[in-house]
Scaffold this active site. Structure first.
Site, PDB file in Angstrom:
ATOM      1  N   TYR A   1     -15.281  -2.479   9.501  1.00 28.27           N
ATOM      2  CA  TYR A   1     -13.792  -2.021   9.189  1.00 28.27           C
ATOM      3  C   TYR A   1     -12.970  -1.955  10.558  1.00 28.27           C
ATOM      4  CZ  TYR A   1      -9.987   1.757   8.915  1.00 28.27           C
ATOM      5  OH  TYR A   1      -8.875   2.310   8.899  1.00 28.27           O
TER       6      TYR A   1
ATOM      7  N   ILE B   1      -5.863  11.206  10.239  1.00 28.86           N
ATOM      8  CA  ILE B   1      -4.526  11.630   9.450  1.00 28.86           C
ATOM      9  C   ILE B   1      -5.135  12.081   7.953  1.00 28.86           C
ATOM     10  CG2 ILE B   1      -2.229  10.901   8.737  1.00 28.86           C
ATOM     11  CD1 ILE B   1      -2.669  10.401  11.595  1.00 28.86           C
TER      12      ILE B   1
ATOM     13  N   GLY C   1       0.688  -1.298  -0.027  1.00 30.03           N
ATOM     14  CA  GLY C   1       0.051  -0.077   0.115  1.00 30.03           C
ATOM     15  C   GLY C   1       0.625   1.365   0.055  1.00 30.03           C
TER      16      GLY C   1
ATOM     17  N   ARG D   1       0.375   5.874  -1.881  1.00 28.78           N
ATOM     18  CA  ARG D   1       0.104   7.268  -1.702  1.00 28.78           C
ATOM     19  C   ARG D   1       0.070   7.292  -0.021  1.00 28.78           C
ATOM     20  NH1 ARG D   1      -6.772   6.417  -2.386  1.00 28.78           N
ATOM     21  NH2 ARG D   1      -6.769   4.746  -0.807  1.00 28.78           N
TER      22      ARG D   1
END
Length: 249
Positions: A156, A188, A12, A15
């Protein structure tokens, strides 16, 4: 530099937090393999930035929920940098969509679990046999794993809670050879929140923190580098909060 001569895989890494982690590890001297799923531009620009600074990196597309893609990432890393893999940073994950239990079907549940939990299982299983003594795994959970998440985030939050529990179990299973720690980010400034969190909610959360701001990817990358390094040699099985003080655990 703390990672000179070492090899790191960042999943990942195309980005936001993953990209910042890849660049931070390279700044510390690591050879970095960057996995990405759809963020090719970010991954390739990270490689270019690392190489321009004198580092060594490559980017490889792959789905970390697919065992064949995971194996290909590890194989290509070894082909380019050698047999040993010293650091694994597993950032791959996501919310997929906000759905209440009433709205969610089993396909949504399975997609979220695969993305966040199965991917961690697959990359760890494939990488660990090639990690020498003193190596480190850093996984990514979430503040949601502690507090249950926001609206429509039960799947999630449950998946990130599973990542936290896996981190603790792996620390026991892999110790003393490999340390395993997890990071639990709060708010974030990333595309995750650009997509899934309303601006007014972000402002409210930022103002509620003692530090009065959102975090930025480099904040998380610096913590990742610390946990991956020998400076954290007596830390394993921990799930470390980075949230500006909005939640204490």
């Amino acid at each position: 530099m703390e990672f000179t001569g070492k090899t790191a895989i960042v999943t990942g890494g195309g980005r936001d937090i993953g990209r910042a982690c890849a660049i931070r590890l390279a700044e510390g001297g690591a050879n970095v393999a960057i996995n990405y799923h759809s963020s090719s531009a970010g991954a390739e620009s990270a490689v270019a930035e690392i190489k321009a600074a004198g580092g060594n990196a490559f980017a490889l597309q792959g789905d970390m929920t697919n065992a064949a893609d995971v194996a290909r990432l590890v194989s290509e890393t070894q082909s380019q940098f050698g047999a040993s893999i010293d650091v694994l940073v597993h950032v791959t994950g996501g919310l997929v969509a906000r759905k209440t239990i009433a709205e969610a079907g089993i396909d949504h549940w399975n997609a979220v679990m695969d993305l966040n939990v199965t991917s961690f299982f697959l990359i760890t299983k494939e990488t660990a046999p090639h990690m020498p003594a003193g190596s480190s795994i850093v996984s990514f959970a979430s503040q949601a794993g502690r507090d249950g998440g926001g609206p429509g985030a039960v799947a999630y939050a449950a998946s990130k809670g599973a990542v936290m529990t896996m981190t603790r179990g792996l620390a026991k299973e892999f110790g003393p050879k490999i340390r395993v720690n997890s990071i639990c980010p709060g708010m974030i400034d990333t595309d995750f929140h650009n997509t899934f969190t309303k601006d007014e909610v972000r402002k409210f959360v930022a103002n509620a923190t003692p530090l009065k701001r959102e975090g930025v990817p480099v904040d998380v990358a610096n913590l990742t580098a610390f946990l991956a390094s020998d400076q954290a040699a007596f830390m394993t099985g921990t799930c470390v909060d980075i949230n500006g003080g909005i939640l204490f655990s």
